[in-house]
Design a protein around this motif. Structure first.
Motif: not given
Ligand SMILES: [Cu+2]
Length: 116
Positions: A97, A112, A114
């Motif tokens: 992440t 954010s 992944t």
């Protein structure tokens, strides 16, 4: 052109596109601007998930009171709070992440994605 020739032409075009794609890493655009905007996009869409690999990130920092700070596995890159400009970062993203924030306003200027 007959059908087979058309198919062959389509295949060659697809191969050409694939070759062009592998020649240059995909580009992401990071942006931080007034009043309180921060984003990371690819082809105009917010980045939420990427494949592991090498990317070029073009960071546009148009604010003198924010920075763009990307951290995650193997990556810790930032612009400065007081500085402005457009920066090109070549990064290798690995499984995990990644988070980008504006450090002075990290509680709400953040995002954010992944990588797998
Ligand atoms: Cu900020």
């Amino acid at each position: 052109m007959n059908r087979i020739a058309l198919l062959a032409a389509a295949c060659l075009a697809a191969l050409g596109a694939a070759a062009a794609a592998s020649a240059a890493p995909p580009t992401l655009v990071g942006s931080v601007s007034d009043p309180l905007n921060i984003s990371l996009t690819q082809n105009g869409k917010k980045v939420t998930h990427l494949k592991a690999g090498t990317y070029t990130i073009v960071v546009k920092d148009t604010a003198s009171d924010h920075d763009f700070h990307l951290t995650g596995p193997g990556v810790d890159k930032t612009t400065t709070v007081g500085g402005k400009g457009t920066f090109r970062w070549k990064v290798t993203l690995k499984k995990g992440t990644y988070t980008y924030v504006c450090d002075p306003h990290a509680s709400f200027m953040k995002g954010s994605f992944t990588v797998s």
